[in-house]
Design an enzyme around this catalytic site. Structure first.
Site, mmCIF file in Angstrom:
data_model
loop_
_atom_site.group_PDB
_atom_site.id
_atom_site.type_symbol
_atom_site.label_atom_id
_atom_site.label_comp_id
_atom_site.label_asym_id
_atom_site.label_seq_id
_atom_site.Cartn_x
_atom_site.Cartn_y
_atom_site.Cartn_z
ATOM 1 N N ASP A 1 0.837 -1.204 0.000
ATOM 2 C CA ASP A 1 0.000 0.000 0.000
ATOM 3 C C ASP A 1 0.873 1.255 0.000
ATOM 4 O O ASP A 1 2.092 1.197 0.287
ATOM 5 C CB ASP A 1 -0.882 -0.051 1.257
ATOM 6 N N ASP B 1 -10.563 1.895 -3.617
ATOM 7 C CA ASP B 1 -11.170 1.619 -2.315
ATOM 8 C C ASP B 1 -12.680 1.575 -2.435
ATOM 9 O O ASP B 1 -13.367 1.114 -1.521
ATOM 10 C CB ASP B 1 -10.795 2.722 -1.312
HETATM 11 C C1 DGJ Z 1 -5.801 1.944 1.828
HETATM 12 C C2 DGJ Z 1 -6.143 0.728 1.032
HETATM 13 O O1 DGJ Z 1 -6.617 1.093 -0.227
HETATM 14 C C3 DGJ Z 1 -7.154 -0.096 1.805
HETATM 15 O O2 DGJ Z 1 -7.551 -1.202 1.050
HETATM 16 C C4 DGJ Z 1 -6.560 -0.517 3.113
HETATM 17 O O3 DGJ Z 1 -5.493 -1.399 2.887
HETATM 18 C C5 DGJ Z 1 -6.106 0.697 3.895
HETATM 19 N N1 DGJ Z 1 -5.260 1.552 3.118
HETATM 20 C C6 DGJ Z 1 -5.381 0.283 5.139
HETATM 21 O O4 DGJ Z 1 -4.839 1.329 5.799
#
Ligand code: DGJ
Length: 753
Positions: A479, A549
């Site tokens: 991430d 997301d």
């Molecule tokens: C952003 C990501 O896109 C999410 O899927 C998740 O992993 C969060 N960060 C966790 O902090």
């Protein structure tokens, strides 16, 4: 032969499967552009394709040849300051203060295959016979700078892959203030521009407008390719559809700051330029040093946008993505993020794992919150040690238990960041991206580690290696959750501060390279607050990425439709999450959520332990269905049929067809139900016209030509009564059609007789 050289007239004709790209050396030794588009026959001389004309207002290079004005001549990697007033591909500040360069043709070579680019992601060949590469070398005698321009054509594809390399062969340093990957001039600008733009949770929406006079551009200055603009632009002829018409795509294999622009000049001609964003960029090129630009993949299709996408999908799936997972079917995963956020313990994780394994899930992914003291997003990034308050026995027993259920185990990292509240930041406050004497802004309470510093990359590598070696981890979600601010590095000299964003990305690539080499069995999925770094550069290391997301089924229609313009389905992480959806609070049926998420690398992002028996039963059916058709969903040929960005956006449809044309799944989605609607038909594509198909759930069979030309009548789900209609109709509905070729030689018509 893919590259034809005309030594006498100094012309180069590059041919792909259906494309031609023609260059020549101009009278002043620079590179002129003659043609790019549908394949044309080779011949000895193409100079007649570009006619020089004199205009009284032009500046011209030679006193005795007023028609030789670079402002008038189509070029391929233009410079600045010698009679061309359009934006150049490069700009070099020299020790004497001059910015004028004069790169003159010196030599060329043609080699089979395609070279790799040091430290950078790039498309590749597996066999040298797949492609040929032309390198044209130019030199600027006054400064002793050398410029190599690379052009690769694949014999069976419609792409031209370009990059540039500057080498300082002189004795003094030069400042490269602009070094784009490629530039090319089109003889007209009768095009519509396409870009994939948006923001967090609405990445890669398709935006189209006619080209206008002057410069139109997209760029990122955020330190990453960004959710705001994807490093891709296209120009299409007016009237081009998904299925017909001429379209040129430009996709940059890079994950940092970029620029993509088209300049329409006074004669309504278009100059396309793309590369690292020159804004706040400058590279000190020391004597003996060289600078390699990222590569630009330009594709051409005369079969509309689907044709363009197929070229990118095939190239990026097979000759950009690498490693053991490239061609392997991807596991159905469950991720605990939206199920627990930071609030979990070993027992909770185990029960999610156990229950989802019973339903057929193959990979359990532990997301954020397992390390340091990370109970919320204010702390612990950089402290890559297991949080024993949450996992008192460490990772291994949990991983073993997950493995005992028959599932693989995956883990989340955010390697490039550090929390202000962390042991790492306390020990190394100078390890962050920061401008001397300035307050560093935060984003999500975190700071960006200075990956331009190899010491930082080494440290993170060692920590990740220790964790990844500690137990049987088979998947990593990498991430990256904030953009850069106050850009600078304590390690670099003052005249190199503008190198930081590019050096940072080189550091990210270096870490990816080391980890993917050390752990070749691990499936890497890239992520950046969802899809803020979903680009070809990442695909080189991680064959799939978290698309967004936003997992709401309706929002995902637009996101996945736009993303598919360049990126194959196997690269798009697509999950079913709980309702009301956490991003938009919308409630959609499990069926619709599934029908959207099937078209990608499928998984779940919800708390399976809080689902009722009926939902679990449906979930297990969905998983079984996906597994049955997984190869088709991940590696089939994807066609966009009806765009959510057109005609009011209420309907979207798309489909995927197997390589042999004998299997297909088509889907049609409706956002809002309409009362007393018309009788829409869904026209399929990519099928074999002669083949007879059975469609699951329908009694009749259909021939491919019927499905493609007459189409399938869609169910409106509305029968005029208040109680009748389809079970799953209403707002946010979907219909899925699973097609299989009738297998034996006896047709269904004959069977019925
Ligand atoms: C952003 C990501 O896109 C999410 O899927 C998740 O992993 C969060 N960060 C966790 O902090």
């Amino acid at each position: 032969m893919a590259i034809h050289i005309k030594e006498d007239s100094r012309q180069f004709h590059l041919q792909g499967k259906n494309i031609s790209y023609i260059l020549h050396i101009l009278k002043n030794g620079q590179i002129g552009h003659l043609y790019y588009g549908k394949k044309i026959r080779d011949r000895e001389d193409f100079r007649h394709l570009s006619k020089k004309e004199f205009r009284v207002t032009s500046s011209y290079v030679y006193e005795d040849d007023p028609s030789f004005s670079l402002d008038m001549i189509p070029q391929d990697y233009p410079g600045y300051g010698t009679s061309d007033y359009r934006e150049p591909a490069f700009h070099i500040r020299q020790p004497d203060g001059s910015r004028i360069s004069n790169f003159v043709y010196q030599s060329h070579s043609v080699n089979p295959g395609k070279p790799s680019l040091e430290g950078l992601p790039a498309t590749y060949v597996e066999d040298e016979r797949e492609a040929e590469t032309l390198t044209i070398t130019l030199v600027d005698d006054y400064t002793d700078m050398k410029l190599d321009l690379l052009y690769t054509v694949y014999h069976d594809k419609d792409v031209v892959v370009r990059s540039a390399r500057f080498t300082n062969e002189g004795t003094q340093a030069h400042q490269l203030d602009r070094a784009l990957s490629a530039s090319m001039d089109f003889p007209d600008s009768d095009f519509e521009w396409i870009q994939l733009s948006g923001g967090w949770s609405r990445e890669r929406h398709i935006h189209t407008h006619p080209l206008h006079a002057g410069i139109q551009k997209i760029q990122s200055t955020r330190g990453t390719s960004s959710a705001q603009h994807n490093p891709f632009i296209a120009v299409q002829r007016p009237g081009t559809t998904e299925h017909t018409g001429d379209v040129y795509g430009f996709s940059l294999v890079y994950s940092g700051n970029f620029l993509g622009q088209v300049e329409v000049d006074q004669y309504a001609r278009a100059r396309v330029s793309m590369g690292i964003s020159p804004f706040d960029f400058s590279w000190k090129l020391e004597p003996g040093g060289s600078f390699q630009t990222p590569e630009l993949v330009s594709a051409f299709s005369s079969d509309g946008r689907n044709g363009l996408s197929h070229t990118y999908h095939e190239l990026y799936q097979k000759r950009l993505a690498r490693g053991r997972w490239r061609d392997k079917e991807r596991p159905v995963l469950i991720n605990n993020w939206e199920a627990t956020y930071f609030d979990f313990d070993e027992a909770k994780l185990q029960s999610i794992a156990e229950q989802s394994s019973r339903l057929g899930v193959e990979l359990f992914v532990l997301d954020d919150g397992w390390f340091g003291r990370r109970n919320d997003d204010t702390t612990s990034l950089g402290d890559w040690f297991v949080d024993e308050a949450k996992l008192p026995n460490g990772l291994k027993p949990l991983v073993d238990k997950v493995n005992d259920t028959g599932m693989a185990f995956g883990l989340w990292f955010e390697p490039e960041m550090v929390s202000r509240q962390s042991e790492l930041y306390e020990a190394h406050p100078d390890w962050i991206i920061q401008a001397a004497g300035r307050h560093p802004s935060t984003g999500r309470h975190q700071l960006v580690l200075d990956f331009s510093n190899p010491e930082v990359v080494d440290y993170i590598y060692e920590r990740m290696k220790a964790i990844l070696s500690s137990s049987n981890i088979e998947y990593v979600k990498w991430d990256m959750n904030r953009y850069m601010t106050e850009i600078g590095s304590a390690r670099l000299a003052s005249d190199q501060q503008m190198e930081v964003p590019h050096r940072y990305i080189l550091g990210v690539y270096d870490l990816y390279e080391r980890l993917t080499t050390a752990f070749p069995h691990i499936l890497f999925e890239s992520c950046a607050s969802g899809g803020a770094r979903f680009d070809p550069g990442m695909l080189y290391y991680a064959p799939q990425g978290w698309t967004s997301d936003d997992t709401d089924a309706v929002e995902r229609l637009a996101i996945q439709y736009g993303t598919s313009m360049v990126y194959p389905l196997s690269s798009m992480g697509a999950h079913i999450s709980a309702v009301p959806n956490h991003q938009v609070k919308r409630v959609t049926s499990l069926k619709t959520r599934g029908d959207v998420a099937f078209f990608g690398a499928f998984g779940y992002e919800l708390d399976v332990t809080s689902m009722n028996e009926e939902e679990k039963e449906r979930m297990s059916e969905q998983i079984a269905f996906y597994k049955k058709h997984r190869a088709l969903f991940q590696f089939g040929t994807f066609y966009r049929l009806q765009s959510p960005f057109e005609k009011g956006g209420n309907e979207t449809s798309w489909m995927v067809v197997s390589e042999d044309g004998r299997q297909a799944v088509a889907a049609s989605y409706q956002v809002l139900a309409r009362p007393n609607p018309g009788f829409p038909r869904l026209k399929l594509t990519g099928l074999d016209p002669e083949t007879e198909y059975r469609i699951e759930g329908l009694e009749r069979t259909y021939y491919g030509d019927e499905l493609m030309h007459a189409g399938l009548q869609l169910e409106s789900g509305y029968d005029g009564s208040q109680t009748g209609g389809l079970e799953e109709s209403g707002d946010f509905s979907s219909q899925l059609f699973v097609l299989t070729a009738v297998t034996n030689s006896t047709t269904m018509d004959e069977v019925e007789k």
